[in-house]
Write a protein that holds these residues in place. Structure first.
Motif, PDB file in Angstrom:
ATOM      1  N   UNK A   1       0.840  -1.208   0.000  1.00  8.94           N
ATOM      2  CA  UNK A   1       0.000   0.000   0.000  1.00  8.94           C
ATOM      3  C   UNK A   1       0.874   1.256   0.000  1.00  8.94           C
ATOM      4  N   UNK A   2       1.915   1.247   0.837  1.00  5.78           N
ATOM      5  CA  UNK A   2       2.833   2.389   0.864  1.00  5.78           C
ATOM      6  C   UNK A   2       3.496   2.573  -0.497  1.00  5.78           C
ATOM      7  N   UNK A   3       3.879   1.451  -1.103  1.00  6.35           N
ATOM      8  CA  UNK A   3       4.527   1.511  -2.418  1.00  6.35           C
ATOM      9  C   UNK A   3       3.598   2.117  -3.464  1.00  6.35           C
ATOM     10  N   UNK A   4       2.323   1.738  -3.396  1.00  5.27           N
ATOM     11  CA  UNK A   4       1.335   2.281  -4.336  1.00  5.27           C
ATOM     12  C   UNK A   4       1.222   3.793  -4.183  1.00  5.27           C
ATOM     13  N   UNK A   5       1.116   4.251  -2.937  1.00  4.53           N
ATOM     14  CA  UNK A   5       1.049   5.693  -2.671  1.00  4.53           C
ATOM     15  C   UNK A   5       2.251   6.414  -3.249  1.00  4.53           C
ATOM     16  N   UNK A   6       3.423   5.832  -3.006  1.00  5.56           N
ATOM     17  CA  UNK A   6       4.664   6.485  -3.446  1.00  5.56           C
ATOM     18  C   UNK A   6       4.802   6.459  -4.966  1.00  5.56           C
ATOM     19  N   UNK A   7       4.379   5.369  -5.610  1.00  5.82           N
ATOM     20  CA  UNK A   7       4.421   5.305  -7.076  1.00  5.82           C
ATOM     21  C   UNK A   7       3.604   6.455  -7.668  1.00  5.82           C
ATOM     22  N   UNK A   8       2.428   6.679  -7.102  1.00  5.30           N
ATOM     23  CA  UNK A   8       1.561   7.733  -7.640  1.00  5.30           C
ATOM     24  C   UNK A   8       2.175   9.108  -7.404  1.00  5.30           C
ATOM     25  N   UNK A   9       2.741   9.315  -6.210  1.00  5.70           N
ATOM     26  CA  UNK A   9       3.366  10.612  -5.922  1.00  5.70           C
ATOM     27  C   UNK A   9       4.621  10.847  -6.759  1.00  5.70           C
TER      28      UNK A   9
ATOM     29  N   UNK B   1      -2.835  -5.288  -3.130  1.00  9.12           N
ATOM     30  CA  UNK B   1      -3.024  -5.214  -1.674  1.00  9.12           C
ATOM     31  C   UNK B   1      -4.469  -5.510  -1.289  1.00  9.12           C
ATOM     32  N   UNK B   2      -5.417  -4.989  -2.070  1.00 11.80           N
ATOM     33  CA  UNK B   2      -6.840  -5.230  -1.790  1.00 11.80           C
ATOM     34  C   UNK B   2      -7.175  -6.709  -1.942  1.00 11.80           C
ATOM     35  N   UNK B   3      -6.647  -7.347  -2.979  1.00  9.99           N
ATOM     36  CA  UNK B   3      -6.930  -8.768  -3.236  1.00  9.99           C
ATOM     37  C   UNK B   3      -6.416  -9.638  -2.095  1.00  9.99           C
ATOM     38  N   UNK B   4      -5.179  -9.414  -1.671  1.00  9.37           N
ATOM     39  CA  UNK B   4      -4.605 -10.207  -0.583  1.00  9.37           C
ATOM     40  C   UNK B   4      -5.332  -9.929   0.727  1.00  9.37           C
ATOM     41  N   UNK B   5      -5.696  -8.669   0.958  1.00 12.76           N
ATOM     42  CA  UNK B   5      -6.402  -8.306   2.193  1.00 12.76           C
ATOM     43  C   UNK B   5      -7.738  -9.018   2.302  1.00 12.76           C
TER      44      UNK B   5
ATOM     45  N   UNK C   1      -7.762   0.563   3.619  1.00 16.56           N
ATOM     46  CA  UNK C   1      -6.723   1.453   3.094  1.00 16.56           C
ATOM     47  C   UNK C   1      -6.487   1.211   1.598  1.00 16.56           C
ATOM     48  N   UNK C   2      -6.522  -0.053   1.177  1.00 13.31           N
ATOM     49  CA  UNK C   2      -6.312  -0.383  -0.236  1.00 13.31           C
ATOM     50  C   UNK C   2      -7.429   0.187  -1.098  1.00 13.31           C
ATOM     51  N   UNK C   3      -8.665   0.015  -0.655  1.00 13.50           N
ATOM     52  CA  UNK C   3      -9.813   0.517  -1.417  1.00 13.50           C
ATOM     53  C   UNK C   3      -9.803   2.042  -1.482  1.00 13.50           C
ATOM     54  N   UNK C   4      -9.447   2.676  -0.365  1.00 17.77           N
ATOM     55  CA  UNK C   4      -9.350   4.137  -0.345  1.00 17.77           C
ATOM     56  C   UNK C   4      -8.285   4.605  -1.338  1.00 17.77           C
ATOM     57  N   UNK C   5      -7.149   3.895  -1.352  1.00 17.46           N
ATOM     58  CA  UNK C   5      -6.086   4.232  -2.289  1.00 17.46           C
ATOM     59  C   UNK C   5      -6.515   4.054  -3.739  1.00 17.46           C
ATOM     60  N   UNK C   6      -7.248   2.978  -4.007  1.00 16.23           N
ATOM     61  CA  UNK C   6      -7.746   2.744  -5.367  1.00 16.23           C
ATOM     62  C   UNK C   6      -8.695   3.854  -5.800  1.00 16.23           C
ATOM     63  N   UNK C   7      -9.550   4.277  -4.865  1.00  9.71           N
ATOM     64  CA  UNK C   7     -10.459   5.386  -5.171  1.00  9.71           C
ATOM     65  C   UNK C   7      -9.694   6.642  -5.553  1.00  9.71           C
ATOM     66  N   UNK C   8      -8.640   6.907  -4.794  1.00 10.28           N
ATOM     67  CA  UNK C   8      -7.800   8.086  -5.073  1.00 10.28           C
ATOM     68  C   UNK C   8      -7.140   7.969  -6.456  1.00 10.28           C
ATOM     69  N   UNK C   9      -6.625   6.789  -6.774  1.00 11.22           N
ATOM     70  CA  UNK C   9      -5.963   6.595  -8.067  1.00 11.22           C
ATOM     71  C   UNK C   9      -6.962   6.729  -9.220  1.00 11.22           C
TER      72      UNK C   9
END
Length: 885
Positions: free
Chosen positions: A516-524, A538-542, A553-561
């Motif tokens: 999840x952290x990696x996803x955030x950082x990739x986007x930034x 991350x969402x699938x494994x969770x 957190x994964x779903x929230x991140x996906x929404x943001x992306x």
């Protein structure tokens, strides 16, 4: 009070100080630097004594203030320092300032006050101080001691701003880093700061000092002892004082007599032993004074009440002990009647005595923990006093209580850091627990400046962990990643995430967390597609592992992306799923964050009231539960909602509230984001200079995923100023960056603006190239955002085609574009009616009359045949009728 030795060997310094004080009407600053024990504080006291004696006889009078000692944590707060200067300069002259300060304190407590209003009051507060200061007819002599106790430059930055506006003042600053402070002030004020490097006493002056000290103390030292003392003290009066003090109290100094060097030179090791011997008797702890000295080495300043509480003694006994301590030459008495050890004495006690009496640090930790708890209770009592005074409308007492509370809170944080330093060497497991708790607390209450002070300790702790401490190492590194991310140091954070993911012992939950952290950082860092892939993983494994918190957190991140791509329905779907999960498990922080994100999507979908209601609910949750950072997000989103629906005043107020939150904690990424929002507000009002000012501030610390937006707004400023070549360049740069990071919205909107610019350049023949590129790059996109932008793009292409004389092609594109806008556009300023009005201004200037009449008739027919167009924009028929006329 003890009788002090007459001033020795400082005539040159006193003369220079006297000269600067005498320069009436000027602003003069002198910084005196020296190591501990040389006599900086004593010099301040001597200058103050002399000037106080002269002040009554001076022609216009001299105001000699008490010494502001930064050992007192309360003065680390700029407003508290200014308040103190006002009090000790001329309290009556500053009454208007005190009233403004009281108003400011009340403003700061009111959540409903906008940052613009608060900033106005801050400026009013500073102006009131300088205005009041200018009414003083006397020359003010201000003393500041122990400047090294102030961490960072925020206070000095603030003080420099004030100093540059006042005259007829002399400021004397002393400390171990006084030169650094003076250099900073010189850069900020452009004042010619003077510097003195205070040297140790030479042997002759040291001998003279000892002679006076013996006479005053009625003690006689052996010649051999005097000789050794002079050599070992190395010109530090504090050590000479200590030796005589202990002889007076019948404490043996045998070591000094038994260790005489043959050539009159002591080794560095012998000098250290000399320091240890001077204070080693305190380790016997036979007297309460010994324990008090030990206590003051770790907790300071102290008063009698605090001594009674910490040493578990009756108050009358603590009062007696306090009075005894006041007479020690190595104890400083602060103006508020508290006492503190001389910093050199504190250093020696911590180095030589505490390590002996408390090798595992248990007693020191106990003292610190008890004082932290005590401060917590005192803060609660003062908060109640504030409420009482507010109810009684006693402005003066409420102001005093507010300042006391802020000072206590600052002192408590400082003690927590000292506690951590005492734990760190002793117990690595306990250190990890304390440091992570402190980091989490400072994150929760959004005290990022304090959190910054923990980073060095965290890195030191990581280096000390053994191979078996895998869980502890992970917890510390996870927080370092959080810190680097919040500071905008995305590459550092990304490198650390990669390092963790490559570890063999990583647990499933940790792997999801880091993904999840990696996803955030990739986007930034501009890699949107990889970020989406990581969030999905991350969402699938969770889901498979039933890790609900990580799934949220994964779903929230996906929404943001997805919202960055313009897929608002997909974003909303993920946000709502995460929202329901958060409600189920009572994750209120995530609930507040998701309500904020949902409100943003509703705004992009054109649902003003739904957006505003969800955002307000997020703000209510943040205020109730003190989620300061999310509150900043919500205020920023509220600004976005208001500007999108043409409410610039409310948008500005919301953005300024967000900016206040983020600026106080140096949250660089979000400061830049909010500055962009404020630029958008000023752009909507055609206030190009103000918009440019905000963008220049935004670009300083902007993350990669914000730079394209800044360039887009810069292009709009250039368009507003008719700097069309510059506008085109910025649009092309923004489009390149947008496509690089996968931001579909700005990729599309910059393309639209480039089409509109082609009209300004009269490049009408470019319509076909734009049309082909539009179909090739954007024709297959189906998101709501894409369908809305497609209508606007096609209309602009049709305008170019018409201006180039390609009527039939233009008409076909007009019909398609208008139907797209009727079906998908949700914002008023991009509605069919508004677009037709803007097109009217353009095509009248360049289209032949016969083509304009033909287009009008075809448009009228189109409206009559299409009910949706008629219902959506009946007013457009008036424009078409004017074309025919």
């Amino acid at each position: 009070m003890i009788t002090q030795v007459p001033f020795i060997n400082r005539e040159e310094e006193l003369t220079q100080i006297e000269e600067l004080i005498g320069q009436w009407g000027t602003r003069r600053i002198l910084c005196i630097q020296a190591s501990g024990g040389i006599g900086k504080t004593r010099l301040l006291q001597e200058v103050r004594r002399k000037q106080t004696a002269k002040s009554d006889s001076a022609e216009h009078g001299i105001i000699v203030t008490e010494i502001i000692d930064f050992d007192d944590d309360s003065f680390h707060n700029p407003k508290n320092l200014l308040h103190k200067i006002a009090e000790i300069s001329d309290e009556k002259k500053f009454e208007p300032y005190f009233r403004v300060l009281s108003e400011l304190r009340n403003m700061e407590k009111a959540d409903s006050i906008s940052e613009r209003v608060l900033r106005t009051f801050l400026e009013k507060h500073e102006q009131a101080f300088t205005d009041c200061f200018r009414t003083i007819r006397s020359r003010v002599v201000l003393f500041m001691d122990t400047c090294e106790a102030v961490q960072g430059t925020e206070l000095w930055d603030y003080l420099a701003k004030i100093i540059s506006q006042i005259e007829n003042i002399f400021i004397l600053i002393t400390g171990r880093n006084a030169k650094q402070v003076g250099t900073f002030l010189q850069e900020k004020t452009q004042e010619n700061i003077r510097f003195i490097a205070l040297k140790p006493l030479n042997k002759e002056a040291s001998a003279k000092y000892l002679t006076h000290k013996q006479r005053i103390s009625q003690v006689s030292l052996e010649p051999e002892l005097i000789r050794n003392l002079i050599i070992l003290a190395q010109g530090r009066p504090i050590l000479l004082d200590l030796a005589v003090e202990w002889r007076l109290r019948e404490i043996p100094l045998d070591w000094l007599l038994e260790n005489t060097p043959e050539e009159g030179v002591f080794s560095e090791k012998q000098i250290e032993e000399f320091e240890r011997q001077l204070i080693c008797h305190i380790a016997d702890t036979q007297l309460f004074t010994d324990w008090l000295i030990l206590l003051m080495a770790i907790i300071y300043p102290l008063n009698a009440r605090m001594i009674a509480e910490l040493l578990d003694m009756p108050e009358h006994q603590a009062n007696t002990l306090f009075e005894q301590a006041e007479k020690f030459v190595f104890v400083k008495q602060l103006p508020d009647k508290r006492i503190s050890l001389h910093d050199e004495m504190r250093r020696m006690i911590n180095k030589y005595v505490w390590t002996s009496v408390d090798p595992d640090g248990e007693r020191q930790r106990d003292y610190l923990e008890r004082q932290i708890r005590s401060l917590g209770r005192r803060i609660e009592r003062v908060q109640e006093e504030e409420k009482t005074y507010r109810y009684q409308k006693d402005i003066s007492e409420e102001l005093n209580a507010s300042m006391i509370r802020e000072s206590l809170e600052q002192e408590r944080w400082e003690l927590k850091k000292r506690l951590l330093d005492h734990i760190l060497p002793a117990d690595i497991d306990e250190t990890v627990k304390v440091i992570t708790d402190l980091f989490d607390e400072s994150t929760r209450i959004y005290r990022l400046f304090f959190r910054k002070s923990l980073i060095e300790r965290m890195e030191q702790c990581i280096r000390r962990l053994s191979a078996k401490h895998t869980a502890e190492r992970y917890e510390l590194k996870k927080r370092l990643i959080k810190y680097f991310q919040d500071c905008g140091e995305y590459q550092k954070a990304s490198d650390l995430v990669t390092e963790i993911l490559q570890e063999e012992a990583i647990l499933p939950e940790q792997q999801i967390d880091m993904t999840i952290q990696n996803a955030n950082l990739h986007i930034r860092l501009g890699n949107l597609e990889q970020g989406i892939a990581d969030f999905k993983s991350a969402a699938s494994v969770s889901k498979k592992q039933d890790f609900q918190k990580y799934l949220i957190r994964s779903l929230n991140g996906l929404g943001w992306a997805y919202r960055n791509q313009g897929h608002f329905d997909r974003a909303l779907e993920n946000y709502l799923e995460a929202y329901h999960l958060s409600l189920d498990i009572g994750e209120y922080k995530q609930i507040a964050l998701l309500l904020n994100n949902i409100s943003y999507i509703y705004a992009r979908k054109g649902k003003f009231q739904s957006a505003l209601e969800n955002c307000r609910r997020a703000l209510e949750l943040c205020k109730d539960r003190e989620f300061r950072r999310i509150m900043g997000f919500a205020y920023s989103t509220q600004g976005e909602i208001y500007i999108r629906f043409e409410h610039p005043k409310e948008a500005t107020e919301s953005y300024e509230k967000a900016l206040d939150i983020f600026q106080k904690e140096a949250d660089s990424e979000w400061v830049s984001t909010v500055q962009c929002g404020l630029a958008a507000v000023h752009l909507s009002q055609e206030e190009f200079d103000k918009a440019e000012e905000h963008l220049n501030q935004a670009i300083q610390n902007a993350p990669e995923n914000l730079k394209h937006r800044i360039l887009y707004y810069m292009s709009r400023i250039h368009i507003g100023r008719h700097q069309l070549n510059d506008a085109r360049q910025k649009l092309e740069e923004s489009r390149i960056l947008s496509r690089k990071i996968g931001d579909y919205f700005y990729d599309y909107v910059t393309f639209l603006k480039l089409i509109e610019l082609a009209y300004e350049f009269r490049e009408y023949g470019q319509w076909k190239q734009f049309n082909d590129e539009h179909n090739r790059l954007y024709g297959s996109r189906k998101s709501e955002m894409d369908l809305r932008l497609r209508g606007s793009c096609m209309l602009s292409i049709a305008n170019l085609a018409l201006c180039s004389g390609e009527y039939e092609e233009a008409l076909a594109v007009y019909k398609k574009s208008l139907m797209m806008m009727v079906k998908y556009e949700v914002l008023w300023r991009y509605s069919v009616g508004e677009q037709i009005r803007r097109a009217d201004k353009q095509i009248r200037e360049c289209v032949r009359k016969d083509l304009l009449v033909k287009l009008a008739k075809d448009m009228i027919l189109c409206w009559k045949e299409n009910q949706a167009l008629m219902l959506n924009s009946p007013e457009s028929l008036l424009i078409f009728q004017e074309w025919v006329a």
